[in-house]
Design a protein around this motif. Structure first.
Motif, PDB file in Angstrom:
ATOM      1  N   ILE A 142       0.846  -1.206   0.000  1.00 44.78           N
ATOM      2  CA  ILE A 142       0.000   0.000   0.000  1.00 44.78           C
ATOM      3  C   ILE A 142       0.870   1.240   0.000  1.00 44.78           C
ATOM      4  CG2 ILE A 142      -1.560   1.330   1.469  1.00 44.78           C
ATOM      5  CD1 ILE A 142      -3.036  -1.167   2.091  1.00 44.78           C
ATOM      6  N   SER A 143       1.946   1.216   0.802  1.00 45.22           N
ATOM      7  CA  SER A 143       2.775   2.430   0.851  1.00 45.22           C
ATOM      8  C   SER A 143       3.488   2.631  -0.483  1.00 45.22           C
ATOM      9  CB  SER A 143       3.781   2.296   1.976  1.00 45.22           C
ATOM     10  OG  SER A 143       4.569   1.160   1.745  1.00 45.22           O
ATOM     11  N   ILE A 144       3.885   1.532  -1.125  1.00 44.57           N
ATOM     12  CA  ILE A 144       4.522   1.695  -2.445  1.00 44.57           C
ATOM     13  C   ILE A 144       3.517   2.261  -3.432  1.00 44.57           C
ATOM     14  CG2 ILE A 144       5.432   0.390  -4.396  1.00 44.57           C
ATOM     15  CD1 ILE A 144       6.761  -1.484  -2.461  1.00 44.57           C
ATOM     16  N   LEU A 145       2.277   1.719  -3.401  1.00 48.33           N
ATOM     17  CA  LEU A 145       1.259   2.202  -4.349  1.00 48.33           C
ATOM     18  C   LEU A 145       0.981   3.682  -4.114  1.00 48.33           C
ATOM     19  CD1 LEU A 145      -0.647   1.257  -6.556  1.00 48.33           C
ATOM     20  CD2 LEU A 145      -2.379   0.829  -4.830  1.00 48.33           C
ATOM     21  N   SER A 146       0.921   4.078  -2.836  1.00 42.19           N
ATOM     22  CA  SER A 146       0.643   5.508  -2.582  1.00 42.19           C
ATOM     23  C   SER A 146       1.805   6.342  -3.052  1.00 42.19           C
ATOM     24  CB  SER A 146       0.396   5.725  -1.099  1.00 42.19           C
ATOM     25  OG  SER A 146       1.614   5.887  -0.439  1.00 42.19           O
ATOM     26  N   GLY A 147       3.037   5.837  -2.889  1.00 44.14           N
ATOM     27  CA  GLY A 147       4.191   6.589  -3.378  1.00 44.14           C
ATOM     28  C   GLY A 147       4.132   6.763  -4.880  1.00 44.14           C
ATOM     29  N   VAL A 148       3.770   5.688  -5.591  1.00 43.32           N
ATOM     30  CA  VAL A 148       3.710   5.769  -7.056  1.00 43.32           C
ATOM     31  C   VAL A 148       2.624   6.758  -7.465  1.00 43.32           C
ATOM     32  CG1 VAL A 148       3.014   4.473  -9.095  1.00 43.32           C
ATOM     33  CG2 VAL A 148       4.647   3.481  -7.495  1.00 43.32           C
TER      34      VAL A 148
ATOM     35  N   LEU B 236      -2.927   9.945  -0.774  1.00 43.78           N
ATOM     36  CA  LEU B 236      -3.114  10.222   0.659  1.00 43.78           C
ATOM     37  C   LEU B 236      -4.128   9.255   1.253  1.00 43.78           C
ATOM     38  CD1 LEU B 236      -3.132  14.117   0.851  1.00 43.78           C
ATOM     39  CD2 LEU B 236      -1.355  12.546   1.569  1.00 43.78           C
ATOM     40  N   MET B 237      -5.165   8.925   0.450  1.00 45.51           N
ATOM     41  CA  MET B 237      -6.177   8.000   0.983  1.00 45.51           C
ATOM     42  C   MET B 237      -5.546   6.666   1.341  1.00 45.51           C
ATOM     43  SD  MET B 237      -9.551   8.412  -1.373  1.00 45.51           S
ATOM     44  CE  MET B 237     -10.064   9.999  -1.930  1.00 45.51           C
ATOM     45  N   LEU B 238      -4.581   6.230   0.522  1.00 48.78           N
ATOM     46  CA  LEU B 238      -3.956   4.935   0.807  1.00 48.78           C
ATOM     47  C   LEU B 238      -3.170   4.992   2.109  1.00 48.78           C
ATOM     48  CD1 LEU B 238      -2.724   4.019  -2.774  1.00 48.78           C
ATOM     49  CD2 LEU B 238      -4.585   2.989  -1.507  1.00 48.78           C
TER      50      LEU B 238
ATOM     51  N   VAL C 162      -6.988  20.561 -17.058  1.00 54.86           N
ATOM     52  CA  VAL C 162      -6.841  19.112 -17.245  1.00 54.86           C
ATOM     53  C   VAL C 162      -5.929  18.537 -16.185  1.00 54.86           C
ATOM     54  CG1 VAL C 162      -5.780  17.432 -18.771  1.00 54.86           C
ATOM     55  CG2 VAL C 162      -7.349  19.107 -19.695  1.00 54.86           C
ATOM     56  N   THR C 163      -4.682  19.032 -16.149  1.00 55.33           N
ATOM     57  CA  THR C 163      -3.734  18.373 -15.248  1.00 55.33           C
ATOM     58  C   THR C 163      -4.086  18.676 -13.798  1.00 55.33           C
ATOM     59  OG1 THR C 163      -2.382  20.330 -15.346  1.00 55.33           O
ATOM     60  CG2 THR C 163      -1.903  18.594 -16.913  1.00 55.33           C
ATOM     61  N   ASP C 164      -4.635  19.857 -13.551  1.00 59.11           N
ATOM     62  CA  ASP C 164      -4.972  20.250 -12.180  1.00 59.11           C
ATOM     63  C   ASP C 164      -5.922  19.237 -11.576  1.00 59.11           C
ATOM     64  OD1 ASP C 164      -5.552  21.555  -9.924  1.00 59.11           O
ATOM     65  OD2 ASP C 164      -6.797  23.083 -10.854  1.00 59.11           O
ATOM     66  N   THR C 165      -6.974  18.887 -12.288  1.00 63.18           N
ATOM     67  CA  THR C 165      -7.964  17.952 -11.726  1.00 63.18           C
ATOM     68  C   THR C 165      -7.364  16.573 -11.546  1.00 63.18           C
ATOM     69  OG1 THR C 165      -9.498  19.191 -13.096  1.00 63.18           O
ATOM     70  CG2 THR C 165     -10.353  17.259 -12.010  1.00 63.18           C
ATOM     71  N   LEU C 166      -6.625  16.091 -12.567  1.00 63.41           N
ATOM     72  CA  LEU C 166      -6.095  14.722 -12.493  1.00 63.41           C
ATOM     73  C   LEU C 166      -5.004  14.637 -11.436  1.00 63.41           C
ATOM     74  CD1 LEU C 166      -6.120  11.901 -13.549  1.00 63.41           C
ATOM     75  CD2 LEU C 166      -4.482  12.558 -15.297  1.00 63.41           C
ATOM     76  N   ALA C 167      -4.124  15.637 -11.393  1.00 62.56           N
ATOM     77  CA  ALA C 167      -3.026  15.575 -10.413  1.00 62.56           C
ATOM     78  C   ALA C 167      -3.591  15.646  -8.999  1.00 62.56           C
ATOM     79  CB  ALA C 167      -2.073  16.745 -10.651  1.00 62.56           C
ATOM     80  N   ALA C 168      -4.612  16.479  -8.799  1.00 61.62           N
ATOM     81  CA  ALA C 168      -5.189  16.588  -7.455  1.00 61.62           C
ATOM     82  C   ALA C 168      -5.794  15.258  -7.047  1.00 61.62           C
ATOM     83  CB  ALA C 168      -6.255  17.683  -7.454  1.00 61.62           C
ATOM     84  N   SER C 169      -6.518  14.603  -7.973  1.00 59.08           N
ATOM     85  CA  SER C 169      -7.153  13.348  -7.558  1.00 59.08           C
ATOM     86  C   SER C 169      -6.107  12.261  -7.344  1.00 59.08           C
ATOM     87  CB  SER C 169      -8.154  12.914  -8.623  1.00 59.08           C
ATOM     88  OG  SER C 169      -7.622  13.096  -9.893  1.00 59.08           O
ATOM     89  N   LEU C 170      -5.006  12.277  -8.103  1.00 60.72           N
ATOM     90  CA  LEU C 170      -3.964  11.265  -7.888  1.00 60.72           C
ATOM     91  C   LEU C 170      -3.321  11.450  -6.519  1.00 60.72           C
ATOM     92  CD1 LEU C 170      -2.075  10.780 -11.262  1.00 60.72           C
ATOM     93  CD2 LEU C 170      -3.183   9.064  -9.858  1.00 60.72           C
ATOM     94  N   ILE C 171      -3.024  12.714  -6.193  1.00 60.83           N
ATOM     95  CA  ILE C 171      -2.360  12.949  -4.907  1.00 60.83           C
ATOM     96  C   ILE C 171      -3.305  12.619  -3.764  1.00 60.83           C
ATOM     97  CG2 ILE C 171      -1.517  14.796  -3.431  1.00 60.83           C
ATOM     98  CD1 ILE C 171      -0.084  15.951  -5.742  1.00 60.83           C
TER      99      ILE C 171
ATOM    100  N   LEU D 194       3.251  10.165  -9.614  1.00 65.00           N
ATOM    101  CA  LEU D 194       2.565  10.515 -10.868  1.00 65.00           C
ATOM    102  C   LEU D 194       1.866  11.854 -10.720  1.00 65.00           C
ATOM    103  CD1 LEU D 194       1.025   7.100 -11.970  1.00 65.00           C
ATOM    104  CD2 LEU D 194       2.798   8.424 -13.114  1.00 65.00           C
ATOM    105  N   GLY D 195       1.209  12.062  -9.545  1.00 63.88           N
ATOM    106  CA  GLY D 195       0.536  13.338  -9.330  1.00 63.88           C
ATOM    107  C   GLY D 195       1.521  14.489  -9.386  1.00 63.88           C
TER     108      GLY D 195
END
Lengths: 106, 90
Positions: A5-11, A55-57, A42-51, A15-16
């Motif tokens: 999980i921590s690796i996935l959140s880091g990835v 954090l959720m992870l 475009v990038t603002d919405t996607l980067a925010a949701s990725l980050i 990306l974000g």
């Protein structure tokens, strides 16, 4: 499982971060206002949701998870609306996009 | 990883500020303010995790709302008054 999980959140956050940088450079270097608006939206919405997903992870307590989901919901709802309002206001105010390098007949 | 994201967010906010100062028309500045506000939301959320303080997420939630309302408020003002004339300000 915890390590995964921590690796996935880091990835996800990496990306974000990359998308954040690309969005910021796009906002800075694009020639026309509407190009910049597109880059920011475009990038603002996607980067925010990725980050926020990264954090959720990381969050253990369910209360934190609920708050993060609410923040993600707010950002995903308000950011496109703000971009649309911005474009409409700019268009109504008479800001014309520069169609100098549009190929004719397309 | 959180510190890397914090530094990236601060860098992006600086770039947005540069666009705010350079922006020819008023709407570039409003766009930069919008980008800056959204990044502040992310920065507060990441800082909340960095310092182990979950209350920061409430602040980030409120800031996301206020940022949206302020952008809409500014646009309502600028929609009619600052027409294409903004170009000859520079």
């Amino acid at each position: 499982m915890d390590l995964f999980i921590s690796i996935l959140s880091g990835v996800c956050m990496a990306l974000g971060g990359i998308l954040l940088i690309s969005g910021a450079v796009g906002v800075l270097r694009f020639s026309d206002f509407y190009n910049r608006l597109h880059a920011a939206g475009v990038t603002d919405t996607l980067a925010a949701s990725l980050i926020l997903f990264g954090l959720m992870l990381l969050s253990e307590h369910s209360g934190i998870l609920l708050k993060l989901i609410l923040i993600l919901l707010f950002v995903l709802l308000t950011s496109p609306t703000a971009s649309h309002a911005l474009a409409k206001a700019a268009w109504k105010a008479g800001l014309k996009p520069d169609t100098s390098n549009d190929k004719p007949g397309q | 990883m959180l510190t890397v994201i914090t530094v990236t967010l601060l860098l992006v906010m600086v770039l947005a500020l540069i666009r705010a100062f350079k922006g020819p028309s008023v709407f570039d500045r409003v766009l930069a303010a919008n980008v800056f506000g959204t990044k502040t939301v992310l920065l507060i959320a990441v800082m909340g995790f960095l310092f182990g303080r979950p209350e920061f997420l409430d602040i980030a939630m409120i800031y996301a709302l206020i940022n949206f309302i302020s952008v809409i408020g500014i646009l309502r003002y600028f929609e009619f008054t600052h027409g294409g004339k903004a170009e000859d300000e520079t």
